[in-house]
Design a protein around this motif. Sequence first.
Motif, mmCIF file in Angstrom:
data_model
loop_
_atom_site.group_PDB
_atom_site.id
_atom_site.type_symbol
_atom_site.label_atom_id
_atom_site.label_comp_id
_atom_site.label_asym_id
_atom_site.label_seq_id
_atom_site.Cartn_x
_atom_site.Cartn_y
_atom_site.Cartn_z
ATOM 1 N N GLU A 1 0.685 -1.240 0.005
ATOM 2 C CA GLU A 1 -0.045 -0.112 0.034
ATOM 3 C C GLU A 1 0.721 1.157 0.080
ATOM 4 O OE1 GLU A 1 -2.663 -0.464 3.398
ATOM 5 O OE2 GLU A 1 -3.024 -2.330 2.933
ATOM 6 N N GLY A 2 2.030 1.336 0.349
ATOM 7 C CA GLY A 2 2.948 2.371 0.229
ATOM 8 C C GLY A 2 3.195 2.939 1.433
ATOM 9 N N LYS A 3 2.605 2.437 2.525
ATOM 10 C CA LYS A 3 2.751 3.083 3.818
ATOM 11 C C LYS A 3 4.043 2.726 4.645
ATOM 12 C CE LYS A 3 -2.138 3.345 4.579
ATOM 13 N NZ LYS A 3 -3.383 3.366 5.583
ATOM 14 N N ILE A 4 4.900 1.906 4.346
ATOM 15 C CA ILE A 4 6.055 1.450 4.751
ATOM 16 C C ILE A 4 6.874 0.985 3.385
ATOM 17 C CG2 ILE A 4 5.245 0.886 6.830
ATOM 18 C CD1 ILE A 4 5.890 -2.206 6.193
ATOM 19 N N GLY A 5 8.175 1.418 3.297
ATOM 20 C CA GLY A 5 9.054 1.007 2.468
ATOM 21 C C GLY A 5 9.804 -0.286 2.498
ATOM 22 N N ALA A 6 10.115 -0.463 3.575
ATOM 23 C CA ALA A 6 10.897 -1.988 3.883
ATOM 24 C C ALA A 6 10.571 -2.438 5.284
ATOM 25 C CB ALA A 6 12.310 -1.850 3.536
ATOM 26 N N ILE A 7 10.542 -3.876 5.448
ATOM 27 C CA ILE A 7 10.321 -4.702 6.477
ATOM 28 C C ILE A 7 11.579 -4.897 7.298
ATOM 29 C CG2 ILE A 7 8.963 -6.614 7.488
ATOM 30 C CD1 ILE A 7 7.271 -6.413 5.177
ATOM 31 N N GLY A 8 11.516 -4.682 8.588
ATOM 32 C CA GLY A 8 12.758 -5.200 9.400
ATOM 33 C C GLY A 8 12.291 -6.160 10.308
ATOM 34 N N LEU A 9 13.086 -6.912 11.080
ATOM 35 C CA LEU A 9 12.705 -7.532 12.381
ATOM 36 C C LEU A 9 13.255 -7.121 13.711
ATOM 37 C CD1 LEU A 9 12.509 -11.093 10.720
ATOM 38 C CD2 LEU A 9 10.687 -9.732 11.388
ATOM 39 N N SER A 10 12.854 -7.271 14.722
ATOM 40 C CA SER A 10 13.688 -6.906 15.984
ATOM 41 C C SER A 10 13.488 -8.286 16.841
ATOM 42 C CB SER A 10 13.099 -5.749 16.534
ATOM 43 O OG SER A 10 13.772 -5.514 17.742
ATOM 44 N N SER A 11 14.174 -8.602 17.877
ATOM 45 C CA SER A 11 14.181 -9.406 18.809
ATOM 46 C C SER A 11 13.645 -10.823 18.090
ATOM 47 C CB SER A 11 13.302 -9.211 19.903
ATOM 48 O OG SER A 11 13.931 -8.122 20.495
ATOM 49 N N VAL A 12 14.329 -11.229 17.106
ATOM 50 C CA VAL A 12 13.633 -12.251 16.296
ATOM 51 C C VAL A 12 14.811 -13.448 16.546
ATOM 52 C CG1 VAL A 12 15.134 -11.752 14.170
ATOM 53 C CG2 VAL A 12 12.991 -13.016 13.976
ATOM 54 N N THR A 13 14.186 -14.762 16.568
ATOM 55 C CA THR A 13 15.160 -16.021 16.460
ATOM 56 C C THR A 13 15.584 -16.334 15.155
ATOM 57 O OG1 THR A 13 13.141 -17.230 16.238
ATOM 58 C CG2 THR A 13 13.451 -16.661 18.474
ATOM 59 N N ALA A 14 16.621 -17.053 15.272
ATOM 60 C CA ALA A 14 17.110 -17.711 14.087
ATOM 61 C C ALA A 14 15.828 -18.239 13.291
ATOM 62 C CB ALA A 14 18.171 -18.820 14.127
ATOM 63 N N ASP A 15 15.061 -18.928 13.746
ATOM 64 C CA ASP A 15 13.874 -19.830 13.055
ATOM 65 C C ASP A 15 12.940 -18.721 12.491
ATOM 66 O OD1 ASP A 15 11.962 -22.212 12.311
ATOM 67 O OD2 ASP A 15 11.039 -20.949 13.743
ATOM 68 N N GLY A 16 12.833 -17.760 13.280
ATOM 69 C CA GLY A 16 11.901 -16.547 12.796
ATOM 70 C C GLY A 16 12.603 -15.897 11.542
ATOM 71 N N LEU A 17 13.638 -15.516 11.545
ATOM 72 C CA LEU A 17 14.382 -14.929 10.614
ATOM 73 C C LEU A 17 14.059 -15.712 9.246
ATOM 74 C CD1 LEU A 17 15.890 -12.794 9.142
ATOM 75 C CD2 LEU A 17 17.914 -13.899 10.108
ATOM 76 N N ARG A 18 14.697 -17.243 9.425
ATOM 77 C CA ARG A 18 14.390 -17.933 8.234
ATOM 78 C C ARG A 18 13.123 -17.994 7.638
ATOM 79 N NH1 ARG A 18 17.637 -21.187 11.741
ATOM 80 N NH2 ARG A 18 19.885 -20.763 11.071
ATOM 81 N N ARG A 19 12.120 -18.110 8.584
ATOM 82 C CA ARG A 19 10.779 -17.939 7.880
ATOM 83 C C ARG A 19 10.348 -17.081 7.322
ATOM 84 N NH1 ARG A 19 8.129 -19.790 13.705
ATOM 85 N NH2 ARG A 19 6.210 -19.111 12.423
ATOM 86 N N ALA A 20 11.043 -15.613 7.856
ATOM 87 C CA ALA A 20 10.682 -14.394 7.294
ATOM 88 C C ALA A 20 11.208 -14.046 5.826
ATOM 89 C CB ALA A 20 10.878 -13.313 8.185
ATOM 90 N N LEU A 21 12.307 -14.660 5.653
ATOM 91 C CA LEU A 21 13.093 -14.426 4.487
ATOM 92 C C LEU A 21 12.364 -14.099 3.214
ATOM 93 C CD1 LEU A 21 16.524 -16.295 5.048
ATOM 94 C CD2 LEU A 21 16.015 -13.968 5.261
ATOM 95 N N PRO A 22 11.255 -15.019 2.896
ATOM 96 C CA PRO A 22 10.600 -14.837 1.565
ATOM 97 C C PRO A 22 9.890 -13.499 1.479
ATOM 98 C CG PRO A 22 10.292 -17.110 2.365
ATOM 99 C CD PRO A 22 11.134 -16.173 3.419
ATOM 100 N N ALA A 23 9.712 -12.829 2.485
ATOM 101 C CA ALA A 23 8.654 -11.707 2.911
ATOM 102 C C ALA A 23 9.715 -10.584 2.296
ATOM 103 C CB ALA A 23 8.232 -11.396 4.100
ATOM 104 N N GLY A 24 11.073 -10.775 2.211
ATOM 105 C CA GLY A 24 12.023 -9.634 1.879
ATOM 106 C C GLY A 24 12.385 -8.925 3.206
ATOM 107 N N ILE A 25 13.578 -9.193 3.606
ATOM 108 C CA ILE A 25 13.907 -8.302 5.003
ATOM 109 C C ILE A 25 14.875 -7.389 4.825
ATOM 110 C CG2 ILE A 25 14.672 -8.682 7.519
ATOM 111 C CD1 ILE A 25 11.383 -9.686 6.793
ATOM 112 N N ALA A 26 14.812 -6.126 5.364
ATOM 113 C CA ALA A 26 15.837 -5.280 5.204
ATOM 114 C C ALA A 26 16.844 -5.117 6.421
ATOM 115 C CB ALA A 26 15.331 -3.822 4.982
ATOM 116 N N CYS A 27 16.354 -5.289 7.426
ATOM 117 C CA CYS A 27 17.510 -5.412 8.766
ATOM 118 C C CYS A 27 16.901 -6.250 9.727
ATOM 119 C CB CYS A 27 17.717 -3.923 8.921
ATOM 120 S SG CYS A 27 15.933 -3.020 9.569
ATOM 121 N N VAL A 28 17.804 -6.535 10.717
ATOM 122 C CA VAL A 28 17.473 -7.133 12.041
ATOM 123 C C VAL A 28 18.135 -6.416 13.159
ATOM 124 C CG1 VAL A 28 17.837 -9.351 13.172
ATOM 125 C CG2 VAL A 28 17.317 -9.344 10.767
ATOM 126 N N GLN A 29 17.165 -6.166 14.096
ATOM 127 C CA GLN A 29 17.803 -5.505 15.452
ATOM 128 C C GLN A 29 17.423 -6.578 16.363
ATOM 129 O OE1 GLN A 29 15.763 -2.068 16.450
ATOM 130 N NE2 GLN A 29 16.336 -0.952 14.595
#
Length: 311
Positions: A167-195
Amino acid sequence: MPVDAASTTPNGVPRPGGAGRLAGRTVSRVGFGAMQLERLHADRAAAVALLRRAVDLGIDHVDTAHFYGNGFVNAVIREAFGPRDEVLVVSKVGADPDPGARIPLRPAQRPEQLRASVEANLAGLGLEQIPVVNLRRLDTGPGLRAEGDQVVAIEDQLATMTALRDEGKIGAIGLSSVTADGLRRALPAGIACVQNAYSLLARDDEDMLALCAAEQIAWVPFFPLGSAFPGLPKVTDEPAVRAAAESLDCTPAQVGLAWLLRHAPHVLLIPGTADPDHLAANTAAGSLVLDEATLAALDAVPSRPLRMALG
């Protein structure tokens, strides 16, 4: 020799720590975490002046959230920065303000809450699009944990975040306090950064750091110098860090930040402060050179088991 254009901001100011990449943008590797600006609630002009000073020092990456100061910090950012400053503003969702509570936050993990939080950030920042929004998961501590209906699958959350991006309301998606499993599951969505919490003394996530490097995802550590939370060691108390600071005639905090920058090229820092002198010191850490002997001594410091400390 000509100056590398990426090493300076569009206004010609050298980027502290050099240039990094975040969500397709070039930014200073030493940015600014705005959470502590809420300490200046009674002196809004000082908060604005601190942000303007950050720009003068070459910082063009600022991390915030609507729940910082119940909207105060976002309002200050809106006042301090204009389009010509070209500051990349990163916000986060996953919690909402809860003024008066012992921890002035409450979980907001459900998809409709994530959407409402993005709208609150847009309104507070006065933006049509937030360049990057981090999804703050509550799988790991410290602080809030998800319970009951706040336990939501990351796929359901990312469906909402992806819709907001479409919808153009956010430019990119990041993750914070994520587990390794959560990051791997999120990769198909396109992740810009991890905090994630990460420092010289807390290197639990080394495998995730490597995964982010392989996927061209920026690694943006919080608690880069440890924390006041019980059980979390402080980098500035570590003997090897203090010895390096004495040898290099700098502060232990600067050594801890410089080590992170040297450790991996995709690390971006967002140290926070409400003090102009501290801001200048954090920025100067981006120019600190660690010789090979010092770096070897720091690399040899054992990592503490952060996840055990967090419980």
